[in-house]
Scaffold this motif. Structure first.
Motif, short mmCIF file in Angstrom:
data_model
loop_
_atom_site.label_atom_id
_atom_site.label_comp_id
_atom_site.label_asym_id
_atom_site.label_seq_id
_atom_site.Cartn_x
_atom_site.Cartn_y
_atom_site.Cartn_z
N HIS A 1 8.98 18.23 -36.51
CA HIS A 1 10.30 18.56 -36.44
C HIS A 1 10.96 18.09 -35.15
N THR A 2 12.21 17.79 -35.27
CA THR A 2 12.90 17.03 -34.15
C THR A 2 13.64 18.47 -33.39
N THR A 3 12.80 19.24 -32.82
CA THR A 3 13.19 20.48 -32.12
C THR A 3 12.64 20.43 -30.55
N ASP A 4 13.31 21.33 -29.99
CA ASP A 4 12.87 21.41 -28.56
C ASP A 4 11.45 21.76 -28.07
N VAL A 5 10.87 22.41 -28.83
CA VAL A 5 9.44 23.03 -28.89
C VAL A 5 8.67 21.51 -28.89
N ASN A 6 9.17 20.53 -29.52
CA ASN A 6 8.38 19.37 -29.88
C ASN A 6 8.70 18.15 -28.96
N TYR B 1 7.05 23.64 -42.12
CA TYR B 1 7.65 24.80 -42.31
C TYR B 1 8.88 24.56 -43.23
N TYR B 2 9.38 25.45 -43.88
CA TYR B 2 10.70 25.36 -44.61
C TYR B 2 11.68 26.03 -44.01
N THR B 3 12.96 25.48 -43.63
CA THR B 3 13.80 26.42 -42.78
C THR B 3 15.41 26.33 -43.84
N PRO B 4 15.90 27.58 -43.85
CA PRO B 4 17.20 27.45 -44.75
C PRO B 4 18.18 26.61 -44.18
N THR B 5 18.32 26.37 -42.85
CA THR B 5 19.24 25.57 -42.13
C THR B 5 18.62 24.52 -41.49
N LEU B 6 19.43 23.46 -41.10
CA LEU B 6 18.87 22.10 -40.67
C LEU B 6 18.26 22.33 -39.43
N ASP B 7 16.95 22.23 -39.53
CA ASP B 7 16.10 22.42 -38.06
C ASP B 7 16.25 21.41 -37.21
N THR B 8 16.85 20.13 -37.27
CA THR B 8 17.01 19.15 -36.38
C THR B 8 18.06 19.72 -35.10
N ASP B 9 17.31 19.49 -33.93
CA ASP B 9 18.13 19.92 -32.76
C ASP B 9 18.78 18.79 -32.47
N LYS B 10 20.35 18.60 -32.43
CA LYS B 10 21.14 17.28 -31.99
C LYS B 10 20.68 16.98 -30.67
N ASP B 11 20.67 17.95 -29.60
CA ASP B 11 20.66 17.46 -28.31
C ASP B 11 19.17 16.78 -28.32
N VAL B 12 18.09 17.45 -29.03
CA VAL B 12 16.71 16.71 -28.69
C VAL B 12 16.87 15.28 -29.39
N TRP B 13 17.32 15.39 -30.60
CA TRP B 13 17.53 13.81 -31.34
C TRP B 13 18.00 13.06 -30.11
N ARG B 14 19.01 13.25 -29.70
CA ARG B 14 19.78 12.39 -28.45
C ARG B 14 18.94 12.07 -27.44
N ARG B 15 18.14 13.14 -26.79
CA ARG B 15 17.34 12.95 -25.67
C ARG B 15 16.27 12.04 -26.16
N VAL B 16 15.56 12.15 -27.11
CA VAL B 16 14.55 11.44 -27.57
C VAL B 16 14.84 9.92 -27.83
N THR B 17 16.11 9.73 -28.75
CA THR B 17 16.37 8.43 -29.26
C THR B 17 17.00 7.57 -27.90
N ASP B 18 17.76 8.31 -26.95
CA ASP B 18 18.00 7.62 -25.90
C ASP B 18 16.94 7.03 -24.83
N GLN B 19 15.67 7.55 -25.06
CA GLN B 19 14.61 6.93 -24.43
C GLN B 19 13.66 5.88 -24.94
N LEU B 20 14.04 5.65 -26.37
CA LEU B 20 13.38 4.69 -27.13
C LEU B 20 13.32 3.29 -26.56
N PRO B 21 14.43 2.82 -26.46
CA PRO B 21 14.31 1.46 -25.81
C PRO B 21 13.43 1.18 -24.31
N SER B 22 13.19 2.26 -23.55
CA SER B 22 12.38 2.34 -22.45
C SER B 22 10.99 2.07 -23.17
#
Length: 321
Positions: free
Chosen positions: A291-296, A34-55
């Motif tokens: 999308h990099t959001t909390d629901v996902n 879907y299209y969002t008029p503001t950036l949909d990416t949640d910075k906290d979710v981005w950080r939480r996901v990327t923090d775990q990638l090495p594992s």
């Protein structure tokens, strides 16, 4: 060789629909595009996901940029919430410190370029080439001259465009634009990388014109059907992996759990079963298409987990990686 166990995250999301689409400003129940008029990416979710990638054994991250970066060369493409160059640079440094190589992606397919704003309606014009050149150059600077640059270029002739205006490059023009992008990427010190579905409908042209210098990410997401009597897979997307191996292209096969839960494992298994794991197999990429959001959040981690399970299966046979 150390293969790339690659994950994919969306920073921007305006690659599928524009502000005139029926899903403007609200989730689509059928797909996460879907299209969002503001950036949909949640910075906290981005950080939480990327923090775990090495594992999960992931050593590479492709970042789908789109409107997610406030370009200094073209600030008019930004939307509320777009990251500054400084913010993205700091994140890239953090990822590298975790042992993850960040790779940029700007999708210039006319099916996935809503993030280009007004320039998505100027395809193949002098202004378009100027903007494309500016953006590739700036992204290479921000990423400190990456070794690879993903240009997308998928589904351009598919009947699934979602914008108010449909633009499709064909034949010679498609190749001319692709070569223009390749040139800009290579002059910036990177190697071009594309999705490979153009091959499905134009195999002869692809074989004649696609340079071996370009890394191929073919993709197919449904269950693999058994080979036919001719010894070929009936789904061109899966047969293409074998064709590219025979043709000598470097590959990073793309898989996902978005459509079929076992797709990542079965894609890795196909390469093992068909003995395609030579120096031309650079690695694999798992793409959640979410999308990099909390629901996902948990779905994003599940995609990474499935890639890790497939990686462990691969390493049992190829312990060198």
């Amino acid at each position: 060789m150390e293969r790339m166990w690659t994950y994919f995250l969306q920073l921007g999301t305006h690659m599928w629909r524009d502000e005139y689409s029926e899903t403007y400003g609200r989730p689509n129940q059928c797909e996460d595009a879907y299209y969002t008029p503001t950036l949909d990416t949640d910075k906290d979710v981005w950080r939480r996901v990327t923090d775990q990638l090495p594992s999960f054994g992931i050593n590479t991250l492709v970042i789908d940029i789109g409107e997610g970066l406030r370009f200094e060369s073209h600030p008019e493409l930004a939307i509320p919430g777009s990251w500054s160059r400084e913010e993205l640079s700091a994140e890239l440094a953090r990822l590298r410190g975790m042992g993850i190589e960040p790779i940029p992606k700007l999708n210039f397919s006319t099916c996935h370029d809503d993030w280009l704003g007004p320039y998505s309606r100027m395809v193949s014009s002098p202004k378009y080439y100027e903007v494309v050149s500016d953006l590739i150059g700036e992204v290479c600077e921000v990423f400190d001259h990456p070794r690879l640059f993903h240009l997308g270029m998928d589904e351009e002739d598919f009947p699934d465009h979602h914008g108010a205006i449909t633009t499709i490059r064909c034949d010679k023009l498609w190749w001319e634009d692709l070569y223009f992008m390749f040139d800009k990427v290579e002059k910036a010190g990177a190697r071009p990388w594309v999705w490979s579905d153009y091959y499905w409908g134009h195999p002869d042209s692809f074989v004649r014109k696609m340079p071996k210098e370009c890394v191929q990410s073919n993709w197919r997401y449904e269950k693999i059907q058994p080979k036919g009597k001719d010894g070929r897979y009936p789904q061109i997307g899966y047969q293409s992996y074998l064709d590219f191996h025979e043709l000598g292209y470097d590959q990073i096969p793309c898989a996902t759990d978005w459509c079929f839960r076992q797709n990542i494992a079965q894609t890795v298994w196909l390469f093992m079963e068909e003995n395609l794991c030579d120096e031309h197999l650079l690695g694999f990429i798992a793409v959640p298409w979410l999308h990099t959001t909390d629901v996902n959040y948990y779905s994003l981690l599940n995609n990474a987990h499935r890639l890790n399970c497939a990686r462990k299966m691969f390493l049992e046979k190829y312990p060198e990686g």
